[in-house]
Design an enzyme around this catalytic site. Structure first.
Site, PDB file in Angstrom:
ATOM      1  N   ARG A  15     -10.868   9.854   2.404  1.00  0.00           N
ATOM      2  CA  ARG A  15     -10.727  10.499   3.717  1.00  0.00           C
ATOM      3  C   ARG A  15     -11.872  11.483   3.959  1.00  0.00           C
ATOM      4  O   ARG A  15     -12.297  11.668   5.096  1.00  0.00           O
ATOM      5  CB  ARG A  15      -9.350  11.151   3.836  1.00  0.00           C
ATOM      6  CG  ARG A  15      -8.235  10.098   3.831  1.00  0.00           C
ATOM      7  CD  ARG A  15      -6.837  10.698   3.835  1.00  0.00           C
ATOM      8  NE  ARG A  15      -5.830   9.662   3.578  1.00  0.00           N
ATOM      9  CZ  ARG A  15      -4.574   9.911   3.261  1.00  0.00           C
ATOM     10  NH1 ARG A  15      -4.146  11.162   3.153  1.00  0.00           N
ATOM     11  NH2 ARG A  15      -3.732   8.916   3.046  1.00  0.00           N
ATOM     12  N   SER A  67     -10.483   5.654  -4.208  1.00  0.00           N
ATOM     13  CA  SER A  67     -11.431   6.764  -4.304  1.00  0.00           C
ATOM     14  C   SER A  67     -11.012   7.817  -5.329  1.00  0.00           C
ATOM     15  O   SER A  67     -11.837   8.306  -6.091  1.00  0.00           O
ATOM     16  CB  SER A  67     -11.602   7.396  -2.926  1.00  0.00           C
ATOM     17  OG  SER A  67     -10.356   7.819  -2.413  1.00  0.00           O
ATOM     18  N   GLU A 116       7.404  -6.677   1.018  1.00  0.00           N
ATOM     19  CA  GLU A 116       6.189  -6.526   1.829  1.00  0.00           C
ATOM     20  C   GLU A 116       5.241  -7.703   1.607  1.00  0.00           C
ATOM     21  O   GLU A 116       4.718  -8.277   2.559  1.00  0.00           O
ATOM     22  CB  GLU A 116       5.451  -5.223   1.462  1.00  0.00           C
ATOM     23  CG  GLU A 116       6.082  -3.949   2.011  1.00  0.00           C
ATOM     24  CD  GLU A 116       5.804  -3.749   3.506  1.00  0.00           C
ATOM     25  OE1 GLU A 116       5.177  -4.617   4.137  1.00  0.00           O
ATOM     26  OE2 GLU A 116       6.231  -2.712   4.042  1.00  0.00           O
ATOM     27  N   LYS A 165      -2.266  -1.383  -3.750  1.00  0.00           N
ATOM     28  CA  LYS A 165      -3.123  -0.205  -3.660  1.00  0.00           C
ATOM     29  C   LYS A 165      -2.309   1.066  -3.738  1.00  0.00           C
ATOM     30  O   LYS A 165      -1.274   1.122  -3.090  1.00  0.00           O
ATOM     31  CB  LYS A 165      -3.847  -0.272  -2.315  1.00  0.00           C
ATOM     32  CG  LYS A 165      -4.771   0.869  -2.063  1.00  0.00           C
ATOM     33  CD  LYS A 165      -5.410   0.708  -0.715  1.00  0.00           C
ATOM     34  CE  LYS A 165      -6.190   1.959  -0.404  1.00  0.00           C
ATOM     35  NZ  LYS A 165      -6.516   2.066   0.973  1.00  0.00           N
ATOM     36  N   LYS A 177       0.853  -1.183   0.000  1.00  0.00           N
ATOM     37  CA  LYS A 177       0.000   0.000   0.000  1.00  0.00           C
ATOM     38  C   LYS A 177       0.889   1.233   0.000  1.00  0.00           C
ATOM     39  O   LYS A 177       1.735   1.400   0.875  1.00  0.00           O
ATOM     40  CB  LYS A 177      -0.897  -0.009   1.225  1.00  0.00           C
ATOM     41  CG  LYS A 177      -1.735   1.256   1.340  1.00  0.00           C
ATOM     42  CD  LYS A 177      -2.771   1.130   2.423  1.00  0.00           C
ATOM     43  CE  LYS A 177      -3.544   2.416   2.581  1.00  0.00           C
ATOM     44  NZ  LYS A 177      -4.549   2.313   3.654  1.00  0.00           N
ATOM     45  N   LYS A 213       1.247  10.015   5.454  1.00  0.00           N
ATOM     46  CA  LYS A 213       1.386   8.641   5.957  1.00  0.00           C
ATOM     47  C   LYS A 213       2.679   7.989   5.460  1.00  0.00           C
ATOM     48  O   LYS A 213       2.783   6.763   5.402  1.00  0.00           O
ATOM     49  CB  LYS A 213       0.140   7.828   5.566  1.00  0.00           C
ATOM     50  CG  LYS A 213      -1.159   8.415   6.137  1.00  0.00           C
ATOM     51  CD  LYS A 213      -2.354   7.480   5.978  1.00  0.00           C
ATOM     52  CE  LYS A 213      -3.603   8.059   6.667  1.00  0.00           C
ATOM     53  NZ  LYS A 213      -4.783   7.156   6.593  1.00  0.00           N
ATOM     54  N   TYR A 260     -15.407   1.055  -6.351  1.00  0.00           N
ATOM     55  CA  TYR A 260     -16.674   1.719  -6.034  1.00  0.00           C
ATOM     56  C   TYR A 260     -17.653   1.562  -7.190  1.00  0.00           C
ATOM     57  O   TYR A 260     -18.834   1.847  -7.036  1.00  0.00           O
ATOM     58  CB  TYR A 260     -16.421   3.196  -5.714  1.00  0.00           C
ATOM     59  CG  TYR A 260     -15.504   3.345  -4.515  1.00  0.00           C
ATOM     60  CD1 TYR A 260     -16.003   3.219  -3.223  1.00  0.00           C
ATOM     61  CD2 TYR A 260     -14.137   3.561  -4.671  1.00  0.00           C
ATOM     62  CE1 TYR A 260     -15.165   3.301  -2.124  1.00  0.00           C
ATOM     63  CE2 TYR A 260     -13.286   3.658  -3.576  1.00  0.00           C
ATOM     64  CZ  TYR A 260     -13.808   3.521  -2.306  1.00  0.00           C
ATOM     65  OH  TYR A 260     -12.984   3.592  -1.230  1.00  0.00           O
TER      66      TYR A 260
HETATM   67  C1  PBG Z   1      -7.186   3.553   5.663  1.00  0.00           C
HETATM   68  C2  PBG Z   1      -7.608   3.252   4.308  1.00  0.00           C
HETATM   69  C3  PBG Z   1      -7.484   4.138   3.243  1.00  0.00           C
HETATM   70  C4  PBG Z   1      -8.107   3.539   2.163  1.00  0.00           C
HETATM   71  C5  PBG Z   1      -8.565   2.277   2.570  1.00  0.00           C
HETATM   72  N1  PBG Z   1      -8.229   2.112   3.918  1.00  0.00           N
HETATM   73  C6  PBG Z   1      -6.945   5.516   3.167  1.00  0.00           C
HETATM   74  C7  PBG Z   1      -5.631   5.841   3.711  1.00  0.00           C
HETATM   75  O1  PBG Z   1      -4.754   5.001   3.845  1.00  0.00           O
HETATM   76  O2  PBG Z   1      -5.463   7.012   4.018  1.00  0.00           O
HETATM   77  C8  PBG Z   1      -8.213   4.200   0.836  1.00  0.00           C
HETATM   78  C9  PBG Z   1      -9.314   3.802  -0.019  1.00  0.00           C
HETATM   79  C10 PBG Z   1      -9.624   4.747  -1.092  1.00  0.00           C
HETATM   80  O3  PBG Z   1      -8.986   5.799  -1.296  1.00  0.00           O
HETATM   81  O4  PBG Z   1     -10.582   4.440  -1.800  1.00  0.00           O
HETATM   82  N2  PBG Z   1      -6.544   2.654   6.392  1.00  0.00           N
END
Ligand code: PBG
Length: 336
Positions: free
Chosen positions: A215, A285, A244, A259, A205, A228, A324
């Site tokens: 968010r 998203s 990983e 991701k 990720k 992050k 989505y």
């Molecule tokens: C948080 C999490 C995130 C997403 C899934 N779980 C966002 C982040 O790491 O800030 C993102 C999903 C998306 O953007 O559709 N643990």
């Protein structure tokens, strides 16, 4: 690969357009097929009854109260979608620096899981394991001394995975990127007798700017201080993703995820080729917003870019995709 192909055929005896000439022929030679069985639908839940709130940065996506969520899951099940992933919008008053709401057995996620499990069968329930919806700092782990603490966060994540499993969730999906969390969660689940609880690891990720609309949806963007990057991966890296993923498989992950999605299909391909385990990607998203926003302006055809991108994920080696657009895609694939 390149070598095998280079000596095969020469124009004009070989004309690659021959096979493309008719629709039936194109179908016959298609190498990749997208199916409803490849889809996981992420859904946002909120408090209330009969309540839905549009997510401004994700046109067409609503946050749903638990009762409407149950109806939505039924609809997904009826379309044949194999699994949904739940993401809660936690009331800001329940957010604390230690994110203890994450392992409150009566939190919104657990209530949503119980409600759905009571009424709907034949569909898997995936739950994020990460503290950001519950953390007043908006981080996936516990912040102390300005740093997201690893081992202390893992302790909280274990408790979260347990309450979610006890509530009935089928798949725990740690998205926090703490070191060692897959092994720790697996061990804790097994110790409680949950040997069948599956783990889908957000293994590779990346610290991405494509998560912003998410968010907004869960209401963590206001809370988040900084970025992050001390736990999510640097998007410059690819070999590191294999480390990983390798660690997570050794620690007991049943499925692994890459991701975001589209900008990371090279990672998907390497992961699939290297490990051959069930591999997923999350069309996140920001990717949804990009496509849907352009479609709303009439610049793109939503149905077409949806199916094209999802097919691209499969071509890259994905066994499934979190998107989505899952319901739209399922309807298209079913001709409904
Ligand atoms: C948080 C999490 C995130 C997403 C899934 N779980 C966002 C982040 O790491 O800030 C993102 C999903 C998306 O953007 O559709 N643990």
């Amino acid at each position: 690969m390149a070598k095998r192909f280079s000596t095969l055929g020469r124009y004009p005896t070989t004309r690659l357009r021959r096979n493309r000439r008719e629709d039936w022929s194109r179908r016959l030679v298609a190498e990749t097929r997208l199916s409803v069985d490849d889809l996981i639908w992420p859904v946002f839940v909120q408090e209330g009854t009969n309540a839905r709130t549009p997510v401004g940065s994700m046109p067409g996506v609503d946050r749903l109260s638990v009762d409407l969520f149950v109806e939505a899951v039924k609809q997904a099940r009826d379309l044949g979608i194999p699994a949904v992933a739940i993401f809660p919008e936690t009331d800001p008053s329940a957010k604390t620096p230690d994110a203890r709401e994450a392992y409150n057995p009566d939190n919104l996620v657990c209530r949503a899981i119980r409600a759905v499990k009571k009424e709907v069968s034949d569909i898997g329930i995936v739950c994020d394991v990460a503290l950001d919806p519950f953390n007043s700092d908006g981080h996936d782990g516990i912040v102390r001394d300005g740093y997201v603490q690893n081992d202390e966060s893992v302790e909280a994540l274990i408790k979260q995975a347990i309450v979610q499993t006890e509530a009935g969730a089928d798949i725990q999906a740690p998205s926090d990127m703490m070191d060692g969390r897959i092994g720790a969660i697996r061990k804790a689940l097994d110790a409680k007798g949950y040997v069948h609880a599956q783990i889908m690891s957000y293994a590779a990720k990346y610290a991405s700017a494509f998560y912003n609309p998410f968010r907004d949806a869960i209401g963590s963007s206001g809370a988040l201080k900084g970025d992050k990057k001390t736990y999510q991966m640097d998007y410059a890296n690819s070999d590191e993703a294999l480390r990983e993923v390798g660690f997570d498989i050794e620690e007991g992950a049943d499925m692994v995820m890459v991701k975001p999605g589209l900008p990371y299909l090279d990672i998907v391909r390497r992961v699939k080729d290297t490990f051959g385990v069930p591999t997923y990607a999350y069309q996140v998203s920001g990717e949804y917003a990009m496509l849907k926003g352009a479609a709303e302006r009439g610049w793109l055809d939503w149905n077409k870019v949806l199916v094209e991108t999802l097919t691209g994920f499969k071509r890259a080696g994905c066994d499934g995709i979190l998107t989505y657009g899952a319901v739209d895609a399922a309807r298209l694939l079913r001709g409904k």
